[in-house]
Design a protein around this motif. Sequence first.
Motif, short mmCIF file in Angstrom:
data_model
loop_
_atom_site.label_atom_id
_atom_site.label_comp_id
_atom_site.label_asym_id
_atom_site.label_seq_id
_atom_site.Cartn_x
_atom_site.Cartn_y
_atom_site.Cartn_z
N GLY A 262 10.55 37.70 30.37
CA GLY A 262 10.41 36.26 30.18
C GLY A 262 9.18 35.67 30.83
O GLY A 262 8.96 34.47 30.77
N LEU A 264 5.97 35.94 30.01
CA LEU A 264 4.99 35.37 29.09
C LEU A 264 5.42 33.95 28.73
O LEU A 264 4.62 33.00 28.82
CB LEU A 264 4.86 36.25 27.84
CG LEU A 264 4.03 35.68 26.69
CD1 LEU A 264 2.64 35.26 27.16
CD2 LEU A 264 3.93 36.69 25.55
N ALA A 265 6.68 33.78 28.36
CA ALA A 265 7.18 32.44 28.04
C ALA A 265 7.06 31.53 29.25
O ALA A 265 6.71 30.35 29.13
CB ALA A 265 8.63 32.53 27.56
N GLY A 266 7.33 32.08 30.44
CA GLY A 266 7.23 31.29 31.67
C GLY A 266 5.81 30.78 31.91
O GLY A 266 5.61 29.63 32.31
N LEU A 268 3.51 30.29 29.60
CA LEU A 268 3.17 29.30 28.57
C LEU A 268 3.87 27.97 28.83
O LEU A 268 3.32 26.90 28.56
CB LEU A 268 3.55 29.84 27.19
CG LEU A 268 2.75 31.08 26.77
CD1 LEU A 268 3.35 31.73 25.55
CD2 LEU A 268 1.29 30.72 26.54
N ALA A 269 5.07 28.06 29.41
CA ALA A 269 5.85 26.84 29.68
C ALA A 269 5.13 25.95 30.70
O ALA A 269 5.30 24.73 30.70
CB ALA A 269 7.25 27.21 30.17
N GLN A 272 3.09 23.38 29.00
CA GLN A 272 3.93 22.36 28.36
C GLN A 272 4.47 21.38 29.42
O GLN A 272 4.54 20.17 29.19
CB GLN A 272 5.09 23.05 27.62
CG GLN A 272 5.72 22.15 26.57
CD GLN A 272 6.99 22.73 26.00
OE1 GLN A 272 7.60 23.63 26.60
NE2 GLN A 272 7.41 22.22 24.87
N ASN A 277 -1.69 20.20 25.60
CA ASN A 277 -1.58 20.70 24.24
C ASN A 277 -2.27 22.07 24.12
O ASN A 277 -3.46 22.19 24.32
CB ASN A 277 -2.21 19.69 23.28
CG ASN A 277 -1.93 20.03 21.82
OD1 ASN A 277 -1.08 20.87 21.52
ND2 ASN A 277 -2.65 19.40 20.92
N LEU A 278 -1.47 23.07 23.80
CA LEU A 278 -1.96 24.44 23.61
C LEU A 278 -2.56 24.52 22.20
O LEU A 278 -1.85 24.30 21.23
CB LEU A 278 -0.74 25.35 23.66
CG LEU A 278 -0.76 26.66 24.39
CD1 LEU A 278 -1.07 26.43 25.86
CD2 LEU A 278 0.60 27.33 24.25
N ILE A 281 -3.87 30.77 20.98
CA ILE A 281 -3.44 31.89 21.81
C ILE A 281 -4.01 33.17 21.21
O ILE A 281 -3.98 33.35 20.00
CB ILE A 281 -1.90 32.04 21.83
CG1 ILE A 281 -1.26 30.83 22.46
CG2 ILE A 281 -1.49 33.29 22.58
CD1 ILE A 281 0.23 31.02 22.71
N PHE A 295 -3.68 37.73 27.97
CA PHE A 295 -3.53 36.61 27.04
C PHE A 295 -4.61 35.58 27.30
O PHE A 295 -5.03 35.37 28.45
CB PHE A 295 -2.14 35.97 27.22
CG PHE A 295 -1.02 36.93 26.93
CD1 PHE A 295 -0.59 37.14 25.62
CD2 PHE A 295 -0.42 37.65 27.95
CE1 PHE A 295 0.42 38.05 25.34
CE2 PHE A 295 0.59 38.57 27.68
CZ PHE A 295 1.01 38.78 26.38
#
Lengths: 337, 337
Positions: A262, A264-266, A268-269, A272, A277-278, A281, A295
């Motif tokens: 988790g 990677l999601a962490g 990216l979060a 947010q 605004n991303l 990627i 990344f």
Amino acid sequence: MAGREEVAFLGPIASYTHQAALNHFPDPHYTIVPQTTIADVFASVQSGAVSQGVVPFENSSNGSVIFTLDLFADLAGRNPDILVCGEVYLGVHHCLLGQHSTPEGQDGTARTPAEDVSGVSPPNKSRTKPLRDLKHITKLYSHHQAWGQCNDFLTTHLHGIERIDVSSTSKAAEIVRQDVAGCSAAISSRMAGELNGLDFLAENLEDNEGNSTRFLVLRRRDDGPSRPDGRAGAGGGEAETDDEHARYKTLVSFTVRHSEPGDLAGCLAVFQMYGLNLTSINSRPSNEATWHYIFFVEIMGRKRHDDSGAVNQALRQLDGVAQSWRWLGSWENALKA
Amino acid sequence: MAGREEVAFLGPIASYTHQAALNHFPDPHYTIVPQTTIADVFASVQSGAVSQGVVPFENSSNGSVIFTLDLFADLAGRNPDILVCGEVYLGVHHCLLGQHSTPEGQDGTARTPAEDVSGVSPPNKSRTKPLRDLKHITKLYSHHQAWGQCNDFLTTHLHGIERIDVSSTSKAAEIVRQDVAGCSAAISSRMAGELNGLDFLAENLEDNEGNSTRFLVLRRRDDGPSRPDGRAGAGGGEAETDDEHARYKTLVSFTVRHSEPGDLAGCLAVFQMYGLNLTSINSRPSNEATWHYIFFVEIMGRKRHDDSGAVNQALRQLDGVAQSWRWLGSWENALKA
């Protein structure tokens, strides 16, 4: 830096990167110097041999330039001080360059585009018609990325003609200039056609009218803004506004801890969480271990000098989540909405 | 499907994809058939001409295979029913194939790797030494991806030798077999060396010992699992466990609404919300508009038949956030931890 500043670009002369460099640095104050590879541009900026550099980053049809991403990933630690300080969007319009079919007609006027003389219409998938007869063309030279961008034209008007990959579109034009038989043609830029004194056999060969490339402008971390408008620098001090977010872009790379699901999601979060605004990627092999990635995210907004603002806060937070990360620069958004 | 099943793979014979296909379908029940392009593999699965297909997806050194991503993006709507139903990891070990320097020595034994006869040690960056003298080699053939993977060996042992790009590593071996002068060599697979009866001049040329490629196995949406172990299918019914998440992978593509800032982060947050581990992200130009992208995410876990489970819930949620999205399949994780 007193006197003239040198700017490196991915050469050769008359490459699309050369045009991007000329557009961004029109001032005679700058001397722009061609480099053989993207790595050479990074190296000359890193070493301080030049004050800035221009490299291709992505094409609207072909996607990211992985050589540039891998140099930002910098796994060998050769470019620790490289920062992005600007971007240039350039419409990429390919020309078919060669020699008019009748060598005796090759006076100065032969390079002026003439009306369509291709005779009967072929089964026309292509949005572009040749300006000259193409029957004498038996060999095509270009950079391998150009073939895919001109697929409709090639299929319609030059089906089955031998294609030879060369290192750049401008190299292709140079080879065709040296062809005394006059039976070869290059897919290359208008600038390369003019430089080599070639005839324009067709223009706007690209399938996609909006075909464009984005280039990044690089500088060294130590150097301050080198343009009077401060384009290279990051701001600070004043209150941050939504408008400021929309006016700038920031590039960040990071790797994740593979022991923690988790992550990677962490990572990216984090962006947010701060309302950033991303916009893109990318991922590349990190080579620290098989199937590990580095990344690259691009976000709207800029890192500020005084450590205030959302980007700065997000990067502080990222430090607790990512295995490693690097701010690769903040610059003014050059894309017209 | 009664009788033999046909499986398409990216050819030619003796390509690395061929080896991956043989590893995944060792059963004589399957007939495996080479295709010229990755697009041909997709088309033959989509049309039902074959029951499954094998395509390269990413290499641990070179990254994603963009041709495969673009076929999954399927902007022209040609492959609406393609699903991933499996994956194959293959160690990629390149050999230098050619002819032993003394043609009279070319009996059957010449193909057996001999001890190091390269004479004095060159400045040895390379982890690999030649098995045979390489002085007679004046020309090298391979696929362009292979040069970068064998950089150390080439720099150390074949510096300055002419390199010719061909369409595949197995094509390279075929060309070298036909060279009567015996002065050319191919960087290709062991299988291609054996098939073409070439001498092994060196083995394991790759810089990175872990150099491997991941291949995906494709099927049509309508077809059920075609392997007795149900590898191609998605589960359902039973309670979902952490172990189930780790055992499967799922590929999803989506596009974002460009009118809404933050939509990319919003789409990615959906997977985090349901505790799904994001293992990779890729983006490609979507070509619906300049600088719009299609994103590909891979997550651990599987979409279940009965619409229970975290992946199903995440996809329902994604439907409210993404502009468009597509489930591209769930399959058993083949990567040993």
